[in-house]
Motif scaffolding. Structure first.
Motif, PDB file in Angstrom:
ATOM      1  N   ILE A  10       1.006  -0.920  -0.097  1.00 46.85           N
ATOM      2  CA  ILE A  10       0.134  -0.040   0.113  1.00 46.85           C
ATOM      3  C   ILE A  10       0.965   1.224   0.161  1.00 46.85           C
ATOM      4  O   ILE A  10       2.030   1.412   1.064  1.00 46.85           O
ATOM      5  N   LEU A  11       0.622   2.540  -1.250  1.00 45.72           N
ATOM      6  CA  LEU A  11       1.655   3.649  -1.112  1.00 45.72           C
ATOM      7  C   LEU A  11       0.382   3.985   0.148  1.00 45.72           C
ATOM      8  O   LEU A  11      -0.747   4.603  -0.142  1.00 45.72           O
ATOM      9  N   GLY A  12       1.743   5.754   0.526  1.00 41.73           N
ATOM     10  CA  GLY A  12       1.220   6.610   0.724  1.00 41.73           C
ATOM     11  C   GLY A  12       1.986   7.552  -0.105  1.00 41.73           C
ATOM     12  O   GLY A  12       3.175   7.396  -0.077  1.00 41.73           O
ATOM     13  N   ALA A  13       1.396   8.966   0.613  1.00 40.38           N
ATOM     14  CA  ALA A  13       1.707   9.743  -0.134  1.00 40.38           C
ATOM     15  C   ALA A  13       2.943  10.314   1.595  1.00 40.38           C
ATOM     16  O   ALA A  13       2.904  11.362   2.011  1.00 40.38           O
ATOM     17  N   ARG A  34       6.921   0.928   4.998  1.00 43.26           N
ATOM     18  CA  ARG A  34       8.668   1.201   5.248  1.00 43.26           C
ATOM     19  C   ARG A  34       9.352   2.572   5.316  1.00 43.26           C
ATOM     20  O   ARG A  34      10.132   2.665   5.454  1.00 43.26           O
ATOM     21  N   CYS A  35       9.710   2.398   3.358  1.00 45.75           N
ATOM     22  CA  CYS A  35      10.261   3.839   3.079  1.00 45.75           C
ATOM     23  C   CYS A  35       9.850   5.127   3.402  1.00 45.75           C
ATOM     24  O   CYS A  35      10.755   5.592   3.963  1.00 45.75           O
ATOM     25  N   ARG A  38      11.330   5.193   6.503  1.00 42.66           N
ATOM     26  CA  ARG A  38      12.657   4.701   7.112  1.00 42.66           C
ATOM     27  C   ARG A  38      13.317   6.530   6.819  1.00 42.66           C
ATOM     28  O   ARG A  38      14.061   7.034   6.730  1.00 42.66           O
ATOM     29  N   TYR A  39      12.828   7.357   5.768  1.00 44.98           N
ATOM     30  CA  TYR A  39      13.077   8.606   5.006  1.00 44.98           C
ATOM     31  C   TYR A  39      12.044   9.670   5.760  1.00 44.98           C
ATOM     32  O   TYR A  39      13.148  10.142   6.700  1.00 44.98           O
ATOM     33  N   ASP A  40      11.004   9.361   7.216  1.00 43.10           N
ATOM     34  CA  ASP A  40      10.661   9.844   7.907  1.00 43.10           C
ATOM     35  C   ASP A  40      11.314   9.813   9.511  1.00 43.10           C
ATOM     36  O   ASP A  40      10.864  11.253  10.793  1.00 43.10           O
ATOM     37  N   HIS A  41      12.320   9.053   9.971  1.00 43.04           N
ATOM     38  CA  HIS A  41      12.769   8.181  10.573  1.00 43.04           C
ATOM     39  C   HIS A  41      13.191   9.630  11.050  1.00 43.04           C
ATOM     40  O   HIS A  41      13.832   9.857  12.532  1.00 43.04           O
ATOM     41  N   PRO A  42      14.830   9.906  11.045  1.00 43.57           N
ATOM     42  CA  PRO A  42      15.551  11.629  11.452  1.00 43.57           C
ATOM     43  C   PRO A  42      14.772  12.536  11.362  1.00 43.57           C
ATOM     44  O   PRO A  42      14.838  13.596  12.948  1.00 43.57           O
TER      45      PRO A  42
END
Length: 77
Positions: A10-13, A34-35, A38-42
């Motif tokens: 399932i994709l999200g924006a 997951r991606c 991972r991008y938002d983690h910092p």
């Protein structure tokens, strides 16, 4: 379908600048959860730190030790 596992994805924006009000096509990217996480983690870690510092700044100076110990500050005589 995921190209390796075959599971449903399932994709999200994702807002690349982390500002939900900026809906410019250049600021949006379709990512799986997951991606995206991972991008938002910092950014999430920075927000947690900023929120903790803001809570500490809002505490009256005499109450800081009580806050750290999880007790009620002594109000004095």
């Amino acid at each position: 379908m995921h190209p390796v596992s075959g599971s449903r994805v399932i994709l999200g924006a994702a807002h690349l600048d982390h500002r939900s009000e900026n809906v410019s096509p250049n600021n949006l990217q379709a990512w799986c959860q997951r991606c995206h996480l991972r991008y938002d983690h910092p950014h999430h870690l920075a927000q947690i730190k900023a929120n903790r510092l803001a809570r500490l700044a809002a505490v009256p100076p005499g109450s800081l030790l009580a806050l750290l110990l999880g007790t009620t500050p002594d109000r004095g005589p």
